[in-house]
Design an enzyme around this catalytic site. Sequence first.
Site: not given
Ligand code: PA5
Length: 453
Positions: A304, A325, A439
Site C-alpha cells: 500500500e 514445494h 469500494k
Molecule cells: O493501511 C491502511 O490505511 C488500511 O489498510 C486500513 O488499515 C484498512 O483499510 C482498515 O481501515 P480502517 O481502520 O479505517 O477500518
Amino acid sequence: MAFLLSLAVESEGILMDKICVEDGYSRAISLREEAETLQKDLQAAHRRLHDKSTTKREWLGWLKGATAEKAESRRLQETAEDIRSRCDAFVVVGIGGSYLGAKAAENMFLSPFHNEQADPSQNTPRIYWAGHHLGGQYLTRLLKRLDEQEVAVNVISKSGTTTEPALSFHILEDYLIKRYGKEEASRRIVVTTDPEKGLLKKMAREKNYPSFSIPTDVGGRYSILTPVGLFPMAVMGIDIEAFKKGAEDAFCEYEKEGLSVNQTWRYAAFRHLWYRRGKKIEALVHYDPRLYFFGKWAQQLFGESEGKEEKGLFPVPLQYTTDLHSMGQYLQEGKRHLIETALWLEEAEDEPRIKEDLTEDDELYYLAGKTWKDVNEKAAIGTRQAHSEGGVPSIFIRIPSLTPYYFGALSAFFMKSCALSGYLLGVNPFDQPGVEAYKKQMFRLLKKPGYTI
Ligand code: PA5
C-alpha cells in the site's frame, strides 16, 4: 537491551549476534558499492521524515513510537486484564492495518494450538478474528463457537466506516446485546478508533463503550504501536512494554544518517537498486511458521505504501520450506523478475532433536545428532545460494530471537525502511488512493446513497 542492526556479508565471515541485514547479491553481483550512489537521495528521504520544520507531518506520528500517556497505558493494561480475567473468547474485528499487526503478534507468541489448549487458569482467552473478509459462513460458525464461552469483542477501525469490520461488528454487537443485555454488552465491547471523528467514535460515546484512540497522524498500516496492536497484544498476555522498548531503541538507532550506520538505508537502497535494474517482485520469505503473518503485515506495508503511479515492487510473502514445494520451480527457473528478502531466526527454542543412534541403513543417517535448526539453516543457506545462482538476488535479515522486544525492533525497521523506499521511488508512502476504486464500484452496485451513477 541495546538494539543494534548491522549489515554484514556472509563471505566476510562477520559473526552476527544482532538483528542483521545482509545485502543482496545475485550471480556474484553485489550492489554494495552502487548503493553509495544513493546516499544523497537517502539523506533527502531521511530528512523529509525527520526535519520537523519543513516536513508536512500529518502522517508521521508512527516515528515517535508508542506515545500514549502513562495513565492511558495503565487503562489499556487494566482493560486487557479485566477481559483476561472474565472472558474465555476474545474477538478482534478489523481489516488491513487494523488487523495484521495483532494477527502477526498472535502468530509469533501464542502456540499454534492455543485455541485448542486454552487453559482458563492461564487467563489468556481463545482468540478469534472477524471483519477481515466478507465470508458470511465464517461469521455464522464463529457465533456458534462463541455460544459456549464468555465473550469480549474489540472492534478496530480508524475510519469507523470500513465495510467488512462494520458489518461484522453489527452482527457481533447484536449477538452480545441479545445474549447479555445492553448494559453487560457494554462491558464486553472495546472500541479502537479515531480520537474524535467517525461513526464508531460516536457509537462508543453514545453507548458508553470503553474506547482507545488511534492518533490522527498515524495511518492504518503504520499503527502497530498504537492501541490497534497494543490492546489485543495485552489481552494475549504479550509483554507490550518490551515490544514498545524494542521499537523505541530501533527508531533511535535509525535516526543516524549514513549507509554504514543506518541499516534501514541499506535495505531501502538494495531493494531500490534491484527495482531500477528491472526486478518487479519482492518475495518476503521466512523459515519459521511463526513469521507467517508478519510476512502478511509487511506485504501490506510495502504494497500500500509503494504500489502507486504504476511503480513499486509487488511484495509476496512466502513460507519456506513449505512454499519451495509449490513455488520452488518458478523461483529457480521462472521469469527473472524477482528478488528475495529472507527473515531468518537465529535462536531455536523447544525443538525436537534428531536421534544420535541412527544406523547406516537408515535413510536419515546423515542427519544423526543434528538439531532441527541445523537442517533448517542448511535449507536457508542452500536456498539462498541456489536462488542467487539462478538469478534471484537475495537479501538476508537475521533476527536473534523472536521476543516482543525484537518484534518491536523489526516493526520499526520495516516501517522506516518502507517510508524511505517510498520516497526513493518518488511516491507518497502514506496514502492509498487506489484502495477507494473497488469500494466505489462495490457501493455503486450495492446502491449505497451517494454512489449510484
Ligand atoms: O493501511 C491502511 O490505511 C488500511 O489498510 C486500513 O488499515 C484498512 O483499510 C482498515 O481501515 P480502517 O481502520 O479505517 O477500518
